[in-house]
Design a protein around this motif. Structure first.
Motif, PDB file in Angstrom:
ATOM      1  N   THR A 130      -1.367   3.314 -10.888  1.00  0.00           N
ATOM      2  CA  THR A 130      -1.568   3.065  -9.458  1.00  0.00           C
ATOM      3  C   THR A 130      -0.654   1.945  -8.975  1.00  0.00           C
ATOM      4  O   THR A 130       0.002   2.059  -7.927  1.00  0.00           O
ATOM      5  CB  THR A 130      -3.041   2.701  -9.184  1.00  0.00           C
ATOM      6  OG1 THR A 130      -3.844   3.740  -9.750  1.00  0.00           O
ATOM      7  CG2 THR A 130      -3.337   2.579  -7.712  1.00  0.00           C
TER       8      THR A 130
ATOM      9  N   ASP B 138       4.645  11.289 -12.486  1.00  0.00           N
ATOM     10  CA  ASP B 138       3.411  10.599 -12.844  1.00  0.00           C
ATOM     11  C   ASP B 138       3.003  11.140 -14.223  1.00  0.00           C
ATOM     12  O   ASP B 138       2.509  12.256 -14.340  1.00  0.00           O
ATOM     13  CB  ASP B 138       2.348  10.905 -11.774  1.00  0.00           C
ATOM     14  CG  ASP B 138       0.977  10.348 -12.156  1.00  0.00           C
ATOM     15  OD1 ASP B 138       0.831   9.834 -13.276  1.00  0.00           O
ATOM     16  OD2 ASP B 138       0.051  10.455 -11.320  1.00  0.00           O
TER      17      ASP B 138
ATOM     18  N   GLN C 206      -1.245  11.598 -17.329  1.00  0.00           N
ATOM     19  CA  GLN C 206      -1.961  12.544 -18.201  1.00  0.00           C
ATOM     20  C   GLN C 206      -1.012  13.306 -19.115  1.00  0.00           C
ATOM     21  O   GLN C 206      -1.405  14.286 -19.742  1.00  0.00           O
ATOM     22  CB  GLN C 206      -2.761  13.536 -17.345  1.00  0.00           C
ATOM     23  CG  GLN C 206      -3.764  12.883 -16.430  1.00  0.00           C
ATOM     24  CD  GLN C 206      -4.767  12.009 -17.176  1.00  0.00           C
ATOM     25  OE1 GLN C 206      -4.956  12.134 -18.395  1.00  0.00           O
ATOM     26  NE2 GLN C 206      -5.413  11.114 -16.456  1.00  0.00           N
TER      27      GLN C 206
ATOM     28  N   HIS D   5      -3.844   2.263 -20.714  1.00  0.00           N
ATOM     29  CA  HIS D   5      -5.257   2.557 -21.032  1.00  0.00           C
ATOM     30  C   HIS D   5      -5.521   4.056 -21.206  1.00  0.00           C
ATOM     31  O   HIS D   5      -6.622   4.457 -21.558  1.00  0.00           O
ATOM     32  CB  HIS D   5      -6.194   1.948 -19.972  1.00  0.00           C
ATOM     33  CG  HIS D   5      -6.213   2.685 -18.666  1.00  0.00           C
ATOM     34  ND1 HIS D   5      -7.120   3.667 -18.380  1.00  0.00           N
ATOM     35  CD2 HIS D   5      -5.423   2.575 -17.569  1.00  0.00           C
ATOM     36  CE1 HIS D   5      -6.897   4.132 -17.163  1.00  0.00           C
ATOM     37  NE2 HIS D   5      -5.865   3.480 -16.651  1.00  0.00           N
TER      38      HIS D   5
HETATM   39  C1  PLP Z   1      -2.616  11.962 -12.885  1.00  0.00           C
HETATM   40  C2  PLP Z   1      -3.074  10.556 -12.639  1.00  0.00           C
HETATM   41  N1  PLP Z   1      -2.309   9.752 -11.910  1.00  0.00           N
HETATM   42  C3  PLP Z   1      -2.654   8.479 -11.671  1.00  0.00           C
HETATM   43  C4  PLP Z   1      -3.822   7.958 -12.156  1.00  0.00           C
HETATM   44  C5  PLP Z   1      -4.176   6.521 -11.883  1.00  0.00           C
HETATM   45  O1  PLP Z   1      -4.093   5.809 -13.073  1.00  0.00           O
HETATM   46  P1  PLP Z   1      -4.610   4.309 -13.187  1.00  0.00           P
HETATM   47  O2  PLP Z   1      -6.061   4.341 -12.851  1.00  0.00           O
HETATM   48  O3  PLP Z   1      -4.353   3.959 -14.601  1.00  0.00           O
HETATM   49  O4  PLP Z   1      -3.833   3.496 -12.236  1.00  0.00           O
HETATM   50  C6  PLP Z   1      -4.668   8.766 -12.917  1.00  0.00           C
HETATM   51  C7  PLP Z   1      -5.949   8.249 -13.416  1.00  0.00           C
HETATM   52  O5  PLP Z   1      -6.807   8.958 -13.855  1.00  0.00           O
HETATM   53  C8  PLP Z   1      -4.280  10.090 -13.170  1.00  0.00           C
HETATM   54  O6  PLP Z   1      -5.034  10.906 -13.894  1.00  0.00           O
END
Ligand code: PLP
Length: 485
Positions: free
Chosen positions: A96, A203, A206, A231
């Motif tokens: 994020t 991104d 996943q 994480h």
């Molecule tokens: C595809 C995807 N993008 C972005 C995020 C956001 O990740 P974070 O909470 O580590 O910032 C997630 C979190 O589940 C995610 O699954």
């Protein structure tokens, strides 16, 4: 091989609501993974030498700098690249922070173009920052087979990108959906972006823990920036990460200012740090988290991402078999695993059962952890559930009751896995799903709706009172005052 012994938490057990002690089956890795034991060891080893990397002469500062540099090098090595082509930037706690940073920085650096393209299956973190910082958001099309949504449509995307290329600031898409686990054709998208000279952000939240990625070769070498979260790759104390092409970073302005990202500062101005990654890391980075991440990636390279992928494919096959064969289970997204291959996660519902109730029963009676609701991807979940939402029975309900009923029924259950999961975890989940499909009405008497889509046990549920401050922070005697006189 059973990889679970390499992790903390894979053998934790709890007392179920039926009074039976069971091993906890952690099937929520998409939200956050368990931690490699070695990653904590690495962090502990670094702690004896901890210092801020902005100091430069004393032993601890120099050793910490070395650990930090080694961790950045492990990130590059994990993607088979080096500092001659790519740089690593650590940022906040996850993707994020990284995506907000890129969206904001690209607005300043590429502001003459106003359009950004994403896909309709994005997590809110790869949607809202681009809405905020761009003038216009385009949605790349998804393939649809038999009315079910698959991965990003390559030809449709080429057409759209071609049409908007002159005003397209960048394209930002997820490698793997956090809802359906569907893998996107990022190599083909990368080729298209190269053809039209449009930066591509991937991104990888996943993707990186589940799919081998070589950024040195073929179309993937063209990805401008790949972002991921420590994480979600077995290092829960680690930072968010941007792995970016140097050529791309050179075009970006430094938007976050402060210590660390500058060389000399004068009253009238300042000079940017010479290192590209330093230039974009204002303030003290999460040094220990970086060490933890470096170790986790080192472990994954030792195991081999091909083996990780093979292990998870076997788990996916097992989950797929269990869920597709159950007559009361509906899986979301295309069922064609050739055109819509999946990694890491799968979402479904049990006919007529509220997602929040099912998730609670799975936890309380089967010791199975799943995520429910809309997984921070509300628009995509709504697209996938369109037919279901039209068919929610609401006759005879008041307006307030309809609102609650819609919340209870608009969401899914998500099973997601990591390297530590075993066939036993999948079978425990399957047993739980079978039990709920058959006995949901007996369970209904034990739970009450919270009115927000979730449920709670009428008798208060599992007793978590033993979890208190002393358990986590420890208990110690009163400290005497300073001994300096
Ligand atoms: C595809 C995807 N993008 C972005 C995020 C956001 O990740 P974070 O909470 O580590 O910032 C997630 C979190 O589940 C995610 O699954």
């Amino acid at each position: 091989m059973d990889f679970s012994t390499l992790f903390f938490g894979a053998d934790t057990s709890y007392l179920t609501a039926a009074g039976v002690r069971k091993r906890f089956h952690y099937l929520d890795s998409t939200a956050s993974t368990l931690m490699f034991k070695n990653a904590l060891r690495a962090k502990e080893a670094a702690l004896s030498h901890y210092g801020n990397i902005h100091s430069s002469c004393h032993f601890n500062a120099r050793i910490s700098q070395k650990f930090f540099d080694l961790s950045q090098r492990e990130v590059l090595r994990f993607f088979n690249v080096d500092e001659s082509t790519h740089s690593v930037i650590f940022m906040g706690s996850g993707v994020t922070a990284a995506l907000n940073f890129l969206a904001r920085t690209m607005q300043e650096g590429f502001g003459e173009k106003s359009t950004v393209a994403i896909s309709p299956m994005e997590h809110h973190s790869n949607d809202l920052p681009h809405r905020k910082y761009s003038g216009k958001l385009l949605l790349l099309p998804l393939l649809s087979t038999d009315g079910e949504l698959g991965c990003i449509d390559v030809q449709g995307s080429r057409d759209l990108i071609a049409e908007h290329a002159s005003d397209l600031r960048y394209v930002s898409v997820t490698g793997v959906s956090n809802v359906t686990g569907i893998i996107n054709p990022i190599a083909q998208l990368s080729e298209i972006c190269r053809d039209y000279d449009v930066p591509l952000i991937v991104d990888g939240a996943q993707m990186v823990a589940h799919v081998p990625l070589d950024l040195s070769a073929g179309a993937l070498a063209n990805i401008s920036a790949l972002v991921f979260s420590s994480h979600k790759i077995y290092a829960p104390g680690g930072p968010g990460v941007i792995v970016a092409r140097n050529e791309f970073l050179k075009q970006l302005p430094a938007v976050e200012l402060g210590g660390g990202m500058v060389g000399k500062v004068h009253r009238q101005g300042y000079e940017l740090a010479t290192s590209l990654s330093g230039r974009f890391q204002a303030g003290t980075p999460n040094i220990l988290g970086a060490v933890e991440l470096g170790c986790a990636l080192n472990m994954l390279m030792d195991i081999g991402m091909e083996k990780v992928q093979a292990h998870e494919r076997a788990l996916m096959d097992l989950v797929w078999g269990v869920l597709t064969e159950h007559p009361k289970v509906k899986i979301y997204g295309s069922k064609n695993r050739t055109t819509a291959p999946r990694a890491g996660a799968i979402s479904f519902n049990i006919t007529g059962v509220e997602h929040g109730l099912a998730a609670m029963i799975l936890n309380d009676y089967h010791c199975v952890a799943v995520r429910n609701e809309c997984f921070c991807a509300h628009p995509y979940v709504r697209d996938l559930m369109l037919d279901d939402l039209w068919n929610i029975p609401v006759d005879g309900l008041t307006e307030d009751q309809v609102r609650v009923r819609v919340l209870e029924m608009s969401g899914m259950l998500r099973v997601s896995f990591g390297l530590y999961n075993t066939a036993e975890d999948v079978l425990a989940m399957a047993e739980g799903v079978g039990d709920i499909a058959e006995n949901v009405n007996s369970y209904r008497r034990l739970y009450v709706s919270k009115g927000d889509g979730n449920f709670e046990a009428i008798d208060g549920g599992s007793d978590l009172n033993a979890i208190d401050q002393d358990m986590i922070f420890g208990r110690r005697p009163t400290f005497p005052g300073s001994s300096i006189r």
